[in-house]
Write a protein that holds these residues in place. Sequence first.
Motif, PDB file in Angstrom:
ATOM      1  N   THR A 101       0.945  -1.079   0.005  1.00  0.00           N
ATOM      2  CA  THR A 101       0.139   0.074  -0.030  1.00  0.00           C
ATOM      3  C   THR A 101       0.811   1.196  -0.128  1.00  0.00           C
ATOM      4  OG1 THR A 101      -0.200  -0.054   2.435  1.00  0.00           O
ATOM      5  CG2 THR A 101      -2.086  -1.010   1.223  1.00  0.00           C
ATOM      6  N   ILE A 102       0.608   2.243  -0.675  1.00  0.00           N
ATOM      7  CA  ILE A 102       1.367   3.367  -0.864  1.00  0.00           C
ATOM      8  C   ILE A 102       0.457   4.725  -0.793  1.00  0.00           C
ATOM      9  CG2 ILE A 102       3.039   2.222  -2.496  1.00  0.00           C
ATOM     10  CD1 ILE A 102       1.535   3.571  -4.971  1.00  0.00           C
ATOM     11  N   ALA A 103       1.237   5.574  -0.357  1.00  0.00           N
ATOM     12  CA  ALA A 103       0.492   6.921  -0.236  1.00  0.00           C
ATOM     13  C   ALA A 103       0.314   7.653  -1.439  1.00  0.00           C
ATOM     14  CB  ALA A 103       1.398   7.743   0.728  1.00  0.00           C
ATOM     15  N   THR A 104       1.187   7.751  -2.576  1.00  0.00           N
ATOM     16  CA  THR A 104       1.209   8.421  -3.616  1.00  0.00           C
ATOM     17  C   THR A 104       0.411   7.462  -4.683  1.00  0.00           C
ATOM     18  OG1 THR A 104       3.507   7.938  -3.936  1.00  0.00           O
ATOM     19  CG2 THR A 104       2.875  10.329  -3.194  1.00  0.00           C
ATOM     20  N   MET A 105      -0.741   7.105  -4.673  1.00  0.00           N
ATOM     21  CA  MET A 105      -1.337   5.943  -5.442  1.00  0.00           C
ATOM     22  C   MET A 105      -1.539   6.226  -6.984  1.00  0.00           C
ATOM     23  SD  MET A 105      -4.547   5.272  -2.688  1.00  0.00           S
ATOM     24  CE  MET A 105      -5.152   3.617  -3.431  1.00  0.00           C
ATOM     25  N   LEU A 106      -1.367   7.571  -7.226  1.00  0.00           N
ATOM     26  CA  LEU A 106      -1.306   7.735  -8.661  1.00  0.00           C
ATOM     27  C   LEU A 106      -0.061   8.222  -9.300  1.00  0.00           C
ATOM     28  CD1 LEU A 106      -4.450   9.916  -8.692  1.00  0.00           C
ATOM     29  CD2 LEU A 106      -4.435   7.611  -9.170  1.00  0.00           C
ATOM     30  N   MET A 107       1.011   7.899  -8.701  1.00  0.00           N
ATOM     31  CA  MET A 107       2.259   8.246  -9.227  1.00  0.00           C
ATOM     32  C   MET A 107       2.830   6.690 -10.008  1.00  0.00           C
ATOM     33  SD  MET A 107       3.087  11.216  -8.818  1.00  0.00           S
ATOM     34  CE  MET A 107       2.431  12.515  -7.837  1.00  0.00           C
ATOM     35  N   PRO A 108       2.917   7.055 -11.313  1.00  0.00           N
ATOM     36  CA  PRO A 108       3.649   5.715 -11.977  1.00  0.00           C
ATOM     37  C   PRO A 108       4.695   5.084 -11.474  1.00  0.00           C
ATOM     38  CG  PRO A 108       2.676   7.553 -13.616  1.00  0.00           C
ATOM     39  CD  PRO A 108       2.826   8.218 -12.132  1.00  0.00           C
ATOM     40  N   PHE A 109       5.710   5.996 -11.058  1.00  0.00           N
ATOM     41  CA  PHE A 109       7.012   5.510 -10.394  1.00  0.00           C
ATOM     42  C   PHE A 109       6.828   4.726  -9.353  1.00  0.00           C
ATOM     43  CE2 PHE A 109       7.716   7.591  -6.747  1.00  0.00           C
ATOM     44  CZ  PHE A 109       7.065   8.673  -6.884  1.00  0.00           C
ATOM     45  N   GLU A 110       5.746   4.519  -8.754  1.00  0.00           N
ATOM     46  CA  GLU A 110       5.436   3.640  -7.627  1.00  0.00           C
ATOM     47  C   GLU A 110       5.134   2.283  -8.122  1.00  0.00           C
ATOM     48  OE1 GLU A 110       5.503   6.460  -4.201  1.00  0.00           O
ATOM     49  OE2 GLU A 110       5.923   4.380  -4.530  1.00  0.00           O
ATOM     50  N   TYR A 111       4.850   2.052  -9.388  1.00  0.00           N
ATOM     51  CA  TYR A 111       4.330   0.650  -9.458  1.00  0.00           C
ATOM     52  C   TYR A 111       5.361  -0.090 -10.287  1.00  0.00           C
ATOM     53  CZ  TYR A 111      -0.203   2.419  -8.485  1.00  0.00           C
ATOM     54  OH  TYR A 111      -1.427   2.942  -7.798  1.00  0.00           O
ATOM     55  N   ASN A 112       5.619  -1.320 -10.132  1.00  0.00           N
ATOM     56  CA  ASN A 112       6.454  -2.172 -10.935  1.00  0.00           C
ATOM     57  C   ASN A 112       5.875  -3.488 -11.786  1.00  0.00           C
ATOM     58  OD1 ASN A 112       5.669  -3.735  -8.479  1.00  0.00           O
ATOM     59  ND2 ASN A 112       7.362  -3.512  -7.438  1.00  0.00           N
ATOM     60  N   TYR A 113       4.582  -3.685 -11.636  1.00  0.00           N
ATOM     61  CA  TYR A 113       4.115  -4.530 -12.711  1.00  0.00           C
ATOM     62  C   TYR A 113       2.965  -3.550 -13.514  1.00  0.00           C
ATOM     63  CZ  TYR A 113       5.894  -7.817  -9.690  1.00  0.00           C
ATOM     64  OH  TYR A 113       7.044  -8.697  -8.737  1.00  0.00           O
ATOM     65  N   TRP A 114       3.343  -3.937 -14.849  1.00  0.00           N
ATOM     66  CA  TRP A 114       2.449  -3.141 -15.912  1.00  0.00           C
ATOM     67  C   TRP A 114       1.836  -4.195 -17.093  1.00  0.00           C
ATOM     68  CZ3 TRP A 114       1.523   2.008 -15.773  1.00  0.00           C
ATOM     69  CH2 TRP A 114       2.214   2.769 -15.020  1.00  0.00           C
ATOM     70  N   GLY A 115       0.632  -3.832 -17.350  1.00  0.00           N
ATOM     71  CA  GLY A 115       0.259  -4.457 -18.531  1.00  0.00           C
ATOM     72  C   GLY A 115       0.531  -3.894 -19.867  1.00  0.00           C
ATOM     73  N   GLN A 116      -0.177  -4.746 -20.948  1.00  0.00           N
ATOM     74  CA  GLN A 116       0.585  -3.914 -22.191  1.00  0.00           C
ATOM     75  C   GLN A 116      -0.286  -2.788 -22.592  1.00  0.00           C
ATOM     76  OE1 GLN A 116       3.320  -5.168 -23.855  1.00  0.00           O
ATOM     77  NE2 GLN A 116       3.407  -6.039 -21.961  1.00  0.00           N
ATOM     78  N   GLY A 117      -1.534  -2.519 -22.321  1.00  0.00           N
ATOM     79  CA  GLY A 117      -2.259  -1.369 -22.589  1.00  0.00           C
ATOM     80  C   GLY A 117      -3.307  -1.537 -23.302  1.00  0.00           C
ATOM     81  N   THR A 118      -4.326  -0.929 -23.379  1.00  0.00           N
ATOM     82  CA  THR A 118      -5.672  -1.007 -24.332  1.00  0.00           C
ATOM     83  C   THR A 118      -6.066   0.206 -24.597  1.00  0.00           C
ATOM     84  OG1 THR A 118      -7.760  -1.820 -24.414  1.00  0.00           O
ATOM     85  CG2 THR A 118      -7.355  -1.038 -22.162  1.00  0.00           C
ATOM     86  N   GLN A 119      -6.131   0.453 -25.860  1.00  0.00           N
ATOM     87  CA  GLN A 119      -6.555   1.839 -26.713  1.00  0.00           C
ATOM     88  C   GLN A 119      -7.974   2.203 -26.384  1.00  0.00           C
ATOM     89  OE1 GLN A 119      -4.301   4.159 -28.040  1.00  0.00           O
ATOM     90  NE2 GLN A 119      -5.888   5.373 -27.977  1.00  0.00           N
TER      91      GLN A 119
END
Length: 124
Positions: A101-119
Amino acid sequence: QVQLVESGGGSVQAGGSLRLSCSASGYTYSSYCMGWFRQAPGKEREGVAAIDSDGSTSYADSVKGRFTISKDNAKNTLYLQMNSLKPEDTAMYYCAEVLATIATMLMPFEYNYWGQGTQVTVSS
């Protein structure tokens, strides 16, 4: 290893709705934060909405009142219901997770697992 797969993107007219899904697989963890991020061409990736294992949520000001984030723990799936879509919502949308759990929930640099994306494309 956590794997995230997004789905549900598409093209819609302004004022329409879409629901994005993010299926998570791999080991489960009692503390986590999952979020939706988006990136338009030529712009930085920005946080849209996030939810953590305590049920706390966070939304970008630009989507408050229009987007709703939720998670089905039984299905291990994250959702983003997007209503009243605007052309400025057009972007590639990514699901992400961090095993804490993190305080800055909307900061991308906090996250280390990512999906490929959907347009998501919203026309006026």
